[in-house]
Design a protein around this motif. Structure first.
Motif, PDB file in Angstrom:
ATOM      1  N   ARG A 183      43.809  43.044  62.532  1.00 31.37           N
ATOM      2  CA  ARG A 183      43.407  42.271  61.351  1.00 31.37           C
ATOM      3  C   ARG A 183      44.263  42.612  60.132  1.00 31.37           C
ATOM      4  O   ARG A 183      44.247  41.904  59.148  1.00 31.37           O
ATOM      5  CB  ARG A 183      41.932  42.502  61.024  1.00 31.37           C
ATOM      6  N   ARG A 229      42.352  40.898  57.132  1.00 32.69           N
ATOM      7  CA  ARG A 229      41.594  39.659  57.261  1.00 32.69           C
ATOM      8  C   ARG A 229      40.199  39.974  57.817  1.00 32.69           C
ATOM      9  O   ARG A 229      40.015  40.175  59.006  1.00 32.69           O
ATOM     10  CB  ARG A 229      42.352  38.678  58.156  1.00 32.69           C
ATOM     11  N   LEU A 279      37.596  35.207  59.441  1.00 38.33           N
ATOM     12  CA  LEU A 279      38.606  34.219  59.812  1.00 38.33           C
ATOM     13  C   LEU A 279      37.975  32.954  60.383  1.00 38.33           C
ATOM     14  O   LEU A 279      36.752  32.871  60.544  1.00 38.33           O
ATOM     15  CB  LEU A 279      39.574  34.828  60.828  1.00 38.33           C
ATOM     16  N   SER A 331      37.879  31.881  54.846  1.00 39.49           N
ATOM     17  CA  SER A 331      38.264  33.220  55.287  1.00 39.49           C
ATOM     18  C   SER A 331      38.254  34.146  54.083  1.00 39.49           C
ATOM     19  O   SER A 331      38.391  33.712  52.935  1.00 39.49           O
ATOM     20  CB  SER A 331      39.612  33.224  56.002  1.00 39.49           C
ATOM     21  N   HIS A 358      39.700  38.007  52.713  1.00 35.22           N
ATOM     22  CA  HIS A 358      40.705  39.029  52.959  1.00 35.22           C
ATOM     23  C   HIS A 358      40.695  40.049  51.833  1.00 35.22           C
ATOM     24  O   HIS A 358      40.430  39.704  50.681  1.00 35.22           O
ATOM     25  CB  HIS A 358      42.112  38.438  52.994  1.00 35.22           C
ATOM     26  N   ASN A 406      43.565  31.542  60.422  1.00 35.16           N
ATOM     27  CA  ASN A 406      43.346  31.968  61.801  1.00 35.16           C
ATOM     28  C   ASN A 406      43.523  33.472  61.952  1.00 35.16           C
ATOM     29  O   ASN A 406      42.865  34.089  62.769  1.00 35.16           O
ATOM     30  CB  ASN A 406      44.310  31.250  62.745  1.00 35.16           C
ATOM     31  N   GLY A 407      44.468  34.047  61.183  1.00 32.83           N
ATOM     32  CA  GLY A 407      44.616  35.490  61.234  1.00 32.83           C
ATOM     33  C   GLY A 407      46.012  36.024  61.066  1.00 32.83           C
ATOM     34  O   GLY A 407      46.228  36.986  60.351  1.00 32.83           O
ATOM     35  N   THR A 460      45.390  33.322  66.550  1.00 30.97           N
ATOM     36  CA  THR A 460      44.169  33.988  66.145  1.00 30.97           C
ATOM     37  C   THR A 460      44.289  35.464  66.503  1.00 30.97           C
ATOM     38  O   THR A 460      45.118  35.858  67.318  1.00 30.97           O
ATOM     39  CB  THR A 460      42.937  33.376  66.828  1.00 30.97           C
TER      40      THR A 460
END
Length: 134
Positions: free
Chosen positions: A14, A27, A30, A38, A40, A114-115, A131
């Motif tokens: 992450r 992250r 997500l 999302s 972060h 998504n990541g 992802t």
């Protein structure tokens, strides 16, 4: 219920480090979490000075620590960033972010990431990216 610890997430996939050396982002929430946004925790390294233009996302950024400024490129206005500052890129604003000291930021993106996203040549995140795990 979703519960995650920042310290654990920082030790996982992450944690994304920018190829240009300006920032790192953990992250915490997500797209696969199905919340519609999302979340972060992003560290902007001291001395960072880079352009961004989130053409595909809206972003809210809350400064938890550090100092810097954000400059909107369409009108040249500069806004100081200090702990407690919230700035919102509500019009896909083209901007420059400058960190006078290391800044710790809490960031919310809509649509959610998504990541694995990092900035493309225009300073945007693509809508499609790989992802990452839970």
């Amino acid at each position: 219920m979703i519960v995650r610890q920042l310290q654990q997430a920082e030790q996982s996939d992450r944690r994304i480090v920018s190829p240009d050396g300006n920032w790192e982002s953990t992250r915490m929430l997500l797209k696969d979490d199905s919340m519609g946004f999302s979340f972060h925790i992003t560290t902007i390294y001291a001395g960072a000075d880079f352009r961004m233009h989130y053409q595909n996302h809206l972003e809210s950024v809350f400064c938890m620590s550090g100092e810097g400024e954000v400059e909107t490129l369409d009108d040249g206005k500069k806004y100081p960033i200090t702990p407690g500052t919230l700035y919102i890129l509500d019009k896909h604003d083209r901007h420059i972010l400058r960190a006078f000291s290391e800044m710790k930021m809490a960031c919310v993106f809509n649509p959610p990431l998504n990541g694995t996203e990092v900035h493309n040549a225009e300073g945007a995140y693509e809508l499609d990216a790989e992802t990452i795990g839970a």
